[in-house]
Scaffold this active site. Structure first.
Site, PDB file in Angstrom:
ATOM      1  N   TYR A  88     -39.971  26.290  96.701  1.00  0.00           N
ATOM      2  CA  TYR A  88     -40.693  26.186  97.811  1.00  0.00           C
ATOM      3  C   TYR A  88     -41.265  27.508  98.265  1.00  0.00           C
ATOM      4  CZ  TYR A  88     -41.433  25.431 102.718  1.00  0.00           C
ATOM      5  OH  TYR A  88     -42.185  25.424 103.926  1.00  0.00           O
ATOM      6  N   ASN A 101     -36.510  31.936  93.715  1.00  0.00           N
ATOM      7  CA  ASN A 101     -36.871  31.815  95.085  1.00  0.00           C
ATOM      8  C   ASN A 101     -35.765  31.506  95.824  1.00  0.00           C
ATOM      9  OD1 ASN A 101     -38.940  31.499  97.089  1.00  0.00           O
ATOM     10  ND2 ASN A 101     -38.309  29.153  97.090  1.00  0.00           N
ATOM     11  N   GLY A 138     -32.377  24.441  95.668  1.00  0.00           N
ATOM     12  CA  GLY A 138     -32.339  23.582  94.495  1.00  0.00           C
ATOM     13  C   GLY A 138     -32.166  24.278  93.121  1.00  0.00           C
ATOM     14  N   SER A 178     -34.789  28.269  95.973  1.00  0.00           N
ATOM     15  CA  SER A 178     -34.422  27.391  95.159  1.00  0.00           C
ATOM     16  C   SER A 178     -34.431  28.493  93.538  1.00  0.00           C
ATOM     17  CB  SER A 178     -35.333  26.240  94.761  1.00  0.00           C
ATOM     18  OG  SER A 178     -34.936  25.399  95.868  1.00  0.00           O
TER      19      SER A 178
END
Length: 380
Positions: A147, A219, A288, A249
Site C-alpha cells: 500500500y 513498505n 501483508g 507490507s
C-alpha cells in the site's frame, strides 16, 4: 505525465561500508540467477492530476523467471503467508500445483486488477502460439501488492495496462534499479522512504556454485523497530520520525538456480520471515508479509504437452541449511538496499507527509561506533 524507467545508479548499503554476512553474486541482485530479468515502470509526479488531491508516485515491477524462452515455462515454486493482510494472485495454485507460469509483478494495492489484466494480455501476445491455439489454456500470472497511499494518489488507480507492458517489455538482465522505482516508488519502510531492493548470495552445494537471491518491495515496520547489523538504528535516528503506525507490507520474491522441489521452495519462502526479522519487524497486524520462492532449474514443457511421468532433480533436504542461510542474508540486505537507495519523497503543498530517506553515511557511522554489536563482513 512523467514516466521514469531509468535504472539510475544509486548507492547501495555496501557502498557505505555497511556490513552483511555471506558472499554476494557479481551483481548482488536477483539477476545473478541465470535467465531472470527485471523491469520497471515508474510514475513520479509532484502535482496532482486534474480533479485529484494527491500526486501520483507508483508503478509496476516485473520479474521474469525464464525471460528469453520462446514458450511459457512452468516454474516450480513455494509460497508463505507470514501475515495475510495483503494479496498475491495465483497463490492457491502455487500451494496445490507447486508451480506457476508467467511473470511475477508487484504494484500498489489498488492496482492488482489492472496489473493482472495487463499481464494476461502480455502473455497472450508474447506466447501467441501457445495461447491463441486450440488448447483453451488459462493464464494465472502472479501479482502482489503493498500500500502506497501515504505518498501516492492510490484511489486514482493510475496504473494502466501500458505501464504493465512497459515493465514487462523493459525487463533485462544486469544491474537492478532500487529505491523509488517500479512498484516501490511510493513505499515507506521503518518510517524512512522504502521501495525496491535486491541482493544475492553465492553458495557451493556438492562443489557446484549456485545462487540464491531476492527482490523485496519494502513498505513495512516502525522507526523504533529498525535494526541493521545488530544495532538499533531506528532508536538512534529518531529525528524526523513521524511516529507512523505499522500499516504497510512487504513482498519478498526469492529466486534460485538450485534444483528444488515445491515442498523445498515452500520451506525456502518461509525463511524470508527470518530475513525481514533481522531488520526488526515483528510482522505487524496491518502488514501483508507474503513471500514467494521459485527455482529456474527443472524446466519442463507446459503440463498438457509434458510426458505422463515427469523426472526432476532435487537437492537433498539434509544439505539445505546453506540455502536457507543464503536466503535469509539476501532478504535482509535487500531491505536495507531498498532504503539506502531510496530518495526523500513528499513535502509538497499537495502531500500528506514528507518521508525522509535514511542517510547511509549515518548508518555506517552508527555501526562503526557500536563494534560490539556487529562483526559482519563488507566484502563483495
Amino acid at each position: 505525465m512523467a514516466t521514469d524507467t531509468s535504472a539510475e545508479k544509486r548507492k547501495r548499503a555496501r557502498d557505505f561500508g555497511i556490513p552483511f554476512d555471506g558472499t554476494p553474486g557479481p551483481l548482488n541482485a536477483i539477476t545473478d540467477v541465470g535467465g531472470v530479468h527485471v523491469g520497471f515502470s515508474t510514475v513520479r509526479e509532484e502535482t496532482p492530476r486534474p480533479g485529484r488531491k494527491l500526486p501520483v508516485r507508483t508503478g509496476v515491477t516485473a520479474i521474469l523467471p525464464h525471460a528469453t524462452a520462446d514458450e511459457p515455462v512452468p516454474v516450480f515454486a513455494g509460497i508463505h503467508r507470514f501475515n495475510g493482510n495483503g494479496e498475491m494472485t495465483g497463490s492457491h495454485w502455487i500451494k496445490d500445483g507447486g508451480y506457476f507460469v508467467g511473470p511475477v509483478l508487484i504494484t500498489n494495492t489498488h492496482s492488482v486488477g489492472i496489473t493482472h489484466h495487463g499481464a494476461v494480455r502480455w502473455m497472450i501476445d508474447r506466447y501467441a502460439a501457445t495461447y491463441e491455439g486450440d488448447d483453451h489454456l488459462w493464464l494465472m500470472p502472479v501479482v502482489a501488492e503493498t500500500y502506497d497511499g501515504l505518498l501516492n494518489d492510490i484511489n486514482g488507480q493510475h496504473v494502466t495496462v501500458d505501464h504493465v507492458f512497459e515493465a514487462l517489455n523493459g525487463a533485462r538482465a544486469g544491474p537492478v534499479a532500487e529505491g523509488n522505482v517500479g512498484g516501490g516508488t511510493g513505499m515507506i519502510a521503518y518510517g524512512f522512504k522504502g521501495g525496491t531492493g535486491t541482493a544475492s548470495r553465492r553458495i557451493a552445494i556438492s562443489g557446484q556454485e549456485s545462487t540464491v537471491a531476492a527482490v523485496v518491495q519494502a513498505n513495512h515496520g516502525r522507526r523504533d523497530w529498525l535494526t541493521i547489523g545488530g544495532v538499533p538504528v531506528g532508536k538512534l535516528l529518531k529525528e524526523g520520525d513521524l511516529g507512523l503506525s505499522e500499516r504497510g507490507s512487504i513482498i519478498v520474491v526469492i529466486a534460485t538456480d538450485l534444483p528444488l522441489a515445491p515442498h523445498q521452495l515452500q520451506k525456502l519462502a518461509r525463511r524470508a520471515a527470518i530475513g525481514i526479522g533481522r531488520n526488526g519487524t515483528i510482522g505487524g497486524n496491518n502488514s501483508g508479509d507474503i513471500f514467494l520462492a521459485f527455482s529456474t532449474a527443472n524446466p519442463h514443457p507446459m503440463r498438457h504437452k509434458a510426458d505422463a511421468v515427469l523426472t526432476i532433480a532435487m537437492v537433498n533436504d539434509e544439505i539445505l541449511d546453506p540455502v536457507y542461510e543464503a536466503a535469509v542474508q539476501s532478504v535482509e540486505e535487500a531491505v536495507v538496499n531498498a532504503m539506502i537507495a531510496a530518495e526523500t519523497t513528499g513535502g509538497t503543498p499537495h502531500d500528506r507527509h514528507r518521508i525522509e530517506a535514511i542517510d547511509g553515511s549515518k548508518v555506517a557511522d552508527l555501526l562503526r561506533r557500536h563494534p560490539g554489536e556487529t562483526t559482519r563482513s563488507t566484502s563483495g
